[in-house]
Scaffold this active site. Sequence first.
Site, mmCIF file in Angstrom:
data_model
loop_
_atom_site.group_PDB
_atom_site.id
_atom_site.type_symbol
_atom_site.label_atom_id
_atom_site.label_comp_id
_atom_site.label_asym_id
_atom_site.label_seq_id
_atom_site.Cartn_x
_atom_site.Cartn_y
_atom_site.Cartn_z
ATOM 1 C CG HIS A 24 59.977 -72.555 18.153
ATOM 2 N ND1 HIS A 24 59.922 -73.277 19.323
ATOM 3 C CD2 HIS A 24 60.808 -71.497 18.410
ATOM 4 C CE1 HIS A 24 60.667 -72.679 20.245
ATOM 5 N NE2 HIS A 24 61.222 -71.599 19.714
ATOM 6 C CD GLU B 182 63.601 -69.178 17.103
ATOM 7 O OE1 GLU B 182 64.115 -70.153 16.505
ATOM 8 O OE2 GLU B 182 63.520 -69.102 18.346
ATOM 9 C CG HIS C 268 68.247 -71.234 16.458
ATOM 10 N ND1 HIS C 268 68.903 -72.239 17.127
ATOM 11 C CD2 HIS C 268 67.217 -70.844 17.263
ATOM 12 C CE1 HIS C 268 68.294 -72.468 18.288
ATOM 13 N NE2 HIS C 268 67.280 -71.625 18.403
#
Length: 217
Positions: A54, A106, A110
């Site tokens: 993920h 992502e 992040h």
Amino acid sequence: MHLAALLSIASFASIQAFDFYVLSQTFQPYFCTTGNFAGCNNPTDFMKTNLTIHGLWPNNNDGSYPSFCSDETLSQSTIDQVGMDVINTYWPDVKTNYGTTFISNEWSKHGTCSDMAQLDYVNAAISLETQLGTPDIISSNVGSSAVGSQIRAGYGGANMVALVCGSNGALSEVRTCYENTGSGPGNRITCPQTILNEDSCAKKAGKKITIYSFNDN
């Protein structure tokens, strides 16, 4: 030094400071029950029995986390260097039928806060994914169920992992924790309580967790 430069340095330092990394993995057979996603119609062999990435998330011990630390986008060069075969195996985007939207998002949320260049970030996440693997207690019980305590034992114990289940008690995600070396993730560590609190799967002795297969979709 000019005030603007000092503020820039201070801002950079505050953005980059965090305590540890979380590797969050998804079990795609369950995820594919939550929507009509094109990529779920042709799952890779790997995702049938293995968790996939993920994201790799910078986190703080108090439960906060930095996000969207710059507007740098994931480049086609990075994608090409990693290779779509590798991305589709370990970091698949089933929502867009194996495109790059997921991994790009992502990175933006992040990865830009990870203290790593984008190629290093993607490779670090994939390296952790392959090193950790998927415990046999999960892979061998796809389409069935397994005792929650045994799944946690497969990850080193209840303080080493957070198992996230859907509302029906089926395994959805797994989260493990890694030290922040200042230049990327280091050794695996005991997860702080803020992460362990995210464990939403059955914890009673002998209680089983459902492990979906794609036949359940």
